[in-house]
Design a protein around this motif. Structure first.
Motif, PDB file in Angstrom:
ATOM      1  N   VAL A  33       0.833  -1.202   0.000  1.00  0.00           N
ATOM      2  CA  VAL A  33       0.000   0.000   0.000  1.00  0.00           C
ATOM      3  C   VAL A  33       0.867   1.251   0.000  1.00  0.00           C
ATOM      4  CG1 VAL A  33      -1.586   1.370   1.415  1.00  0.00           C
ATOM      5  CG2 VAL A  33      -2.016  -1.062   1.055  1.00  0.00           C
ATOM      6  N   ASP A  34       1.896   1.268   0.830  1.00  0.00           N
ATOM      7  CA  ASP A  34       2.738   2.457   0.941  1.00  0.00           C
ATOM      8  C   ASP A  34       3.513   2.711  -0.352  1.00  0.00           C
ATOM      9  OD1 ASP A  34       1.858   2.778   3.552  1.00  0.00           O
ATOM     10  OD2 ASP A  34       3.513   1.626   4.400  1.00  0.00           O
ATOM     11  N   ILE A  35       4.000   1.658  -0.980  1.00  0.00           N
ATOM     12  CA  ILE A  35       4.696   1.832  -2.252  1.00  0.00           C
ATOM     13  C   ILE A  35       3.715   2.290  -3.324  1.00  0.00           C
ATOM     14  CG2 ILE A  35       6.015   0.645  -4.050  1.00  0.00           C
ATOM     15  CD1 ILE A  35       7.047  -1.244  -1.840  1.00  0.00           C
ATOM     16  N   ALA A  38       3.042   6.050  -3.231  1.00  0.00           N
ATOM     17  CA  ALA A  38       4.139   6.825  -3.812  1.00  0.00           C
ATOM     18  C   ALA A  38       4.084   6.801  -5.337  1.00  0.00           C
ATOM     19  CB  ALA A  38       5.475   6.279  -3.314  1.00  0.00           C
ATOM     20  N   VAL A  39       3.807   5.630  -5.910  1.00  0.00           N
ATOM     21  CA  VAL A  39       3.727   5.502  -7.369  1.00  0.00           C
ATOM     22  C   VAL A  39       2.539   6.282  -7.924  1.00  0.00           C
ATOM     23  CG1 VAL A  39       3.224   3.866  -9.238  1.00  0.00           C
ATOM     24  CG2 VAL A  39       4.941   3.295  -7.497  1.00  0.00           C
ATOM     25  N   ALA A  40       1.371   6.121  -7.312  1.00  0.00           N
ATOM     26  CA  ALA A  40       0.156   6.781  -7.804  1.00  0.00           C
ATOM     27  C   ALA A  40       0.282   8.296  -7.735  1.00  0.00           C
ATOM     28  CB  ALA A  40      -1.047   6.306  -6.998  1.00  0.00           C
ATOM     29  N   GLU A  41       0.834   8.810  -6.641  1.00  0.00           N
ATOM     30  CA  GLU A  41       0.973  10.263  -6.502  1.00  0.00           C
ATOM     31  C   GLU A  41       1.967  10.830  -7.507  1.00  0.00           C
ATOM     32  OE1 GLU A  41       1.739  10.720  -2.320  1.00  0.00           O
ATOM     33  OE2 GLU A  41      -0.413  10.798  -1.845  1.00  0.00           O
ATOM     34  N   LYS A  42       2.965  10.055  -7.846  1.00  0.00           N
ATOM     35  CA  LYS A  42       3.906  10.486  -8.872  1.00  0.00           C
ATOM     36  C   LYS A  42       3.208  10.578 -10.234  1.00  0.00           C
ATOM     37  CE  LYS A  42       8.782   9.672  -9.915  1.00  0.00           C
ATOM     38  NZ  LYS A  42       9.946   8.785  -9.615  1.00  0.00           N
ATOM     39  N   LEU A  43       2.378   9.593 -10.535  1.00  0.00           N
ATOM     40  CA  LEU A  43       1.637   9.601 -11.800  1.00  0.00           C
ATOM     41  C   LEU A  43       0.633  10.747 -11.839  1.00  0.00           C
ATOM     42  CD1 LEU A  43       1.003   5.766 -12.222  1.00  0.00           C
ATOM     43  CD2 LEU A  43       2.485   7.186 -13.659  1.00  0.00           C
ATOM     44  N   SER A  60       6.847  -6.217  -3.993  1.00  0.00           N
ATOM     45  CA  SER A  60       6.406  -6.057  -2.604  1.00  0.00           C
ATOM     46  C   SER A  60       5.429  -7.178  -2.256  1.00  0.00           C
ATOM     47  CB  SER A  60       5.765  -4.684  -2.399  1.00  0.00           C
ATOM     48  OG  SER A  60       4.585  -4.556  -3.178  1.00  0.00           O
ATOM     49  N   PRO A  61       5.254  -7.494  -0.963  1.00  0.00           N
ATOM     50  CA  PRO A  61       4.527  -8.725  -0.584  1.00  0.00           C
ATOM     51  C   PRO A  61       3.159  -8.908  -1.230  1.00  0.00           C
ATOM     52  CG  PRO A  61       5.626  -7.808   1.318  1.00  0.00           C
ATOM     53  CD  PRO A  61       5.809  -6.805   0.208  1.00  0.00           C
ATOM     54  N   GLY A  62       2.306  -7.884  -1.199  1.00  0.00           N
ATOM     55  CA  GLY A  62       0.962  -8.033  -1.760  1.00  0.00           C
ATOM     56  C   GLY A  62       0.962  -8.155  -3.263  1.00  0.00           C
ATOM     57  N   TYR A  63       1.684  -7.266  -3.929  1.00  0.00           N
ATOM     58  CA  TYR A  63       1.696  -7.291  -5.390  1.00  0.00           C
ATOM     59  C   TYR A  63       2.439  -8.500  -5.942  1.00  0.00           C
ATOM     60  CZ  TYR A  63      -0.475  -2.706  -5.585  1.00  0.00           C
ATOM     61  OH  TYR A  63      -1.361  -1.667  -5.467  1.00  0.00           O
ATOM     62  N   ALA A  64       3.417  -9.018  -5.202  1.00  0.00           N
ATOM     63  CA  ALA A  64       4.110 -10.218  -5.670  1.00  0.00           C
ATOM     64  C   ALA A  64       3.139 -11.379  -5.807  1.00  0.00           C
ATOM     65  CB  ALA A  64       5.241 -10.578  -4.704  1.00  0.00           C
ATOM     66  N   ILE A  65       2.176 -11.476  -4.877  1.00  0.00           N
ATOM     67  CA  ILE A  65       1.169 -12.540  -4.942  1.00  0.00           C
ATOM     68  C   ILE A  65       0.288 -12.364  -6.176  1.00  0.00           C
ATOM     69  CG2 ILE A  65      -0.872 -13.509  -3.787  1.00  0.00           C
ATOM     70  CD1 ILE A  65       0.466 -12.662  -1.120  1.00  0.00           C
ATOM     71  N   GLN A 158      -3.843 -16.204   9.096  1.00  0.00           N
ATOM     72  CA  GLN A 158      -2.759 -16.219   8.130  1.00  0.00           C
ATOM     73  C   GLN A 158      -2.255 -14.807   7.851  1.00  0.00           C
ATOM     74  OE1 GLN A 158      -5.122 -18.057   5.085  1.00  0.00           O
ATOM     75  NE2 GLN A 158      -4.085 -20.004   5.373  1.00  0.00           N
ATOM     76  N   CYS A 159      -1.082 -14.748   7.271  1.00  0.00           N
ATOM     77  CA  CYS A 159      -0.553 -13.455   6.836  1.00  0.00           C
ATOM     78  C   CYS A 159      -1.491 -12.869   5.781  1.00  0.00           C
ATOM     79  CB  CYS A 159       0.844 -13.642   6.252  1.00  0.00           C
ATOM     80  SG  CYS A 159       1.577 -12.115   5.638  1.00  0.00           S
ATOM     81  N   VAL A 160      -1.912 -11.632   5.995  1.00  0.00           N
ATOM     82  CA  VAL A 160      -2.772 -10.931   5.044  1.00  0.00           C
ATOM     83  C   VAL A 160      -2.012  -9.723   4.516  1.00  0.00           C
ATOM     84  CG1 VAL A 160      -4.914  -9.651   4.720  1.00  0.00           C
ATOM     85  CG2 VAL A 160      -4.888 -11.695   6.157  1.00  0.00           C
ATOM     86  N   ASN A 161      -1.929  -9.620   3.204  1.00  0.00           N
ATOM     87  CA  ASN A 161      -1.168  -8.556   2.548  1.00  0.00           C
ATOM     88  C   ASN A 161      -2.127  -7.566   1.892  1.00  0.00           C
ATOM     89  OD1 ASN A 161       1.732  -9.871   2.612  1.00  0.00           O
ATOM     90  ND2 ASN A 161       0.297 -11.463   1.991  1.00  0.00           N
ATOM     91  N   PHE A 162      -2.167  -6.342   2.402  1.00  0.00           N
ATOM     92  CA  PHE A 162      -3.020  -5.315   1.817  1.00  0.00           C
ATOM     93  C   PHE A 162      -2.318  -4.684   0.620  1.00  0.00           C
ATOM     94  CE2 PHE A 162      -5.120  -5.856   5.799  1.00  0.00           C
ATOM     95  CZ  PHE A 162      -6.434  -5.481   5.568  1.00  0.00           C
ATOM     96  N   LEU A 163      -3.130  -4.331  -0.368  1.00  0.00           N
ATOM     97  CA  LEU A 163      -2.643  -3.690  -1.588  1.00  0.00           C
ATOM     98  C   LEU A 163      -3.797  -2.905  -2.197  1.00  0.00           C
ATOM     99  CD1 LEU A 163      -2.358  -6.289  -4.509  1.00  0.00           C
ATOM    100  CD2 LEU A 163      -3.913  -6.487  -2.586  1.00  0.00           C
ATOM    101  N   CYS A 164      -3.579  -2.319  -3.357  1.00  0.00           N
ATOM    102  CA  CYS A 164      -4.636  -1.613  -4.084  1.00  0.00           C
ATOM    103  C   CYS A 164      -4.711  -2.228  -5.478  1.00  0.00           C
ATOM    104  CB  CYS A 164      -4.334  -0.116  -4.152  1.00  0.00           C
ATOM    105  SG  CYS A 164      -4.157   0.650  -2.516  1.00  0.00           S
ATOM    106  N   PHE A 165      -5.830  -2.892  -5.753  1.00  0.00           N
ATOM    107  CA  PHE A 165      -5.983  -3.611  -7.027  1.00  0.00           C
ATOM    108  C   PHE A 165      -7.434  -3.531  -7.455  1.00  0.00           C
ATOM    109  CE2 PHE A 165      -6.063  -7.901  -9.298  1.00  0.00           C
ATOM    110  CZ  PHE A 165      -5.434  -7.423 -10.433  1.00  0.00           C
ATOM    111  N   ASP A 166      -8.233  -4.580  -7.261  1.00  0.00           N
ATOM    112  CA  ASP A 166      -9.669  -4.481  -7.464  1.00  0.00           C
ATOM    113  C   ASP A 166     -10.362  -4.645  -6.112  1.00  0.00           C
ATOM    114  OD1 ASP A 166      -9.177  -7.162  -7.128  1.00  0.00           O
ATOM    115  OD2 ASP A 166     -10.562  -7.848  -8.676  1.00  0.00           O
TER     116      ASP A 166
END
Length: 362
Positions: A33-35, A38-43, A60-65, A158-166
């Motif tokens: 999420v934090d990465i 940074a990417v979205a704000e740059k765009l 990063s953990p979430g997006y790698a999955i 279980q380990c839960v990885n937050f990200l921004c996707f759908d």
């Protein structure tokens, strides 16, 4: 509706059981999420994101999955479409061409990411303020209470990885992911229950004999219905719950609800196909193919109908006595269906699955 679209929507709905087990370290990871921010704000500032920063995001953990399942290009392209306004015309064309199956899936991702722009500051504050680590104990408690008499040592967060996707959560080969915008839209209780749903699938995996389930199409079909049917009771209060995602096309929502409402007739056909197989009118391949064709949406729609009926008629103790045994599930359903005056599996069907289980173990 084409097969590819159904496959995509099932992927969205099912949080699939796809092989390798995710990490069980009980952590909640928000690095992706934090990465992403940074990417979205740059765009959004009109700047170009370099390959090194894209690589940092996709590894990063979430997006790698997600990338392991869908590929890097889908993720990076969708983020660019949502946040780089130099691509506004392409973004609008994605939303305008929903008749194309793949673009409908891409539109769901881009639409969710673009929606975040409307509450950007609020969702960043949610990331900063929310007690993600506090979810663990609450989800464990909720699932234990739902299961009535759980094996406590098997109820693990279980380990839960937050990200921004759908607008979804998934259990895939490398672990569990959950969209931040979805989490932001839920109450704390809703989020706790959502993650308890995920925990249930892992809990149930300890009780399912996959060799047995895969030995007979009837047992396999019942196992699909049992798996998602019980899991949806954990966090869904209405029949529409599994398709409440606003990005799911209305045509798919209607297909899902039709499948839910038509569960009695679908179960009747499931039963009749089994009897035809037993009478020698269907060979093994045709019988197995018909079972898979009948049970759409990975078992969500029809399984939820069955478990809601079992719950309503007061047979939850029977349902939860063994969450991995499809024979137990069929018996609990039949009790509820008989009490409610709904379709009951035939004697021939029940004898078949009982014989299949006995033959497997003897």
């Amino acid at each position: 509706m084409k097969t590819k679209l159904i496959t995509l929507i099932i992927t969205v709905l099912s949080l699939g059981r796809l092989g390798a087990q995710p990490s069980n370290d009980g952590s909640v990871n928000v690095e992706s999420v934090d990465i992403f921010f940074a990417v979205a704000e740059k765009l959004m500032a009109g700047e170009t994101v370099g390959q090194e920063q894209w690589d940092q995001l996709t590894s990063s953990p979430g997006y790698a999955i997600i990338c392991n399942h869908f590929g890097n290009r889908l993720i990076t392209d969708c983020i660019e479409l949502a946040y780089d306004d130099r691509l506004a015309d392409q973004r609008e064309s994605i939303f305008a061409e929903e008749e194309d199956d793949w673009r409908m899936f891409v539109a769901a991702i881009v639409g969710n990411l673009y929606d975040m722009r409307g509450h950007w500051d609020e969702i960043k504050q949610f990331r900063a303020d929310f007690d993600f680590d506090g979810l663990k104990d609450k989800s464990v408690v909720y699932l234990k209470e739902f299961l009535i008499h759980p094996v406590d040592s098997l109820v693990k967060f279980q380990c839960v990885n937050f990200l921004c996707f759908d607008w979804n959560g998934r259990k895939l080969d490398m672990g569990i992911t959950m969209d931040l915008n979805l989490a932001y839209s839920k109450t704390e209780e809703g989020l706790v229950r959502f993650l308890a749903h995920e925990m249930f699938h892992e809990y149930r995996s300890h009780f399912v004999n996959n060799w047995l389930v895969n030995s007979d199409p009837a047992l396999y079909g019942l196992s699909l219905l049992q798996n998602e049917g019980i899991a949806d009771l954990v966090d869904k209060d209405t029949p529409e719950g599994p398709v409440e995602d606003p990005s799911i096309p209305q045509v798919v929502v209607e297909m899902y609800m039709d499948a839910f409402r038509n569960t009695p007739s679908i179960l009747r056909e499931f039963d009749q196909n089994t009897v035809q197989y037993l009478n020698g009118h269907l060979d093994d391949d045709e019988y197995g193919s018909r079972v898979l064709d009948l049970i759409n949406f990975d078992g969500h729609a029809n399984g939820h109908y069955m478990t809601r009926l079992i719950q309503r008629e007061g047979f939850m103790p029977e349902l939860l006595s063994d969450v991995g045994d499809p024979l137990v599930f069929a018996r609990a359903y039949n009790k509820a269906a008989e009490a409610a005056g709904e379709y009951v599996f035939s004697r021939e069907f029940m004898e078949h699955i009982e014989n299949a289980v006995n033959s497997f173990y003897n």
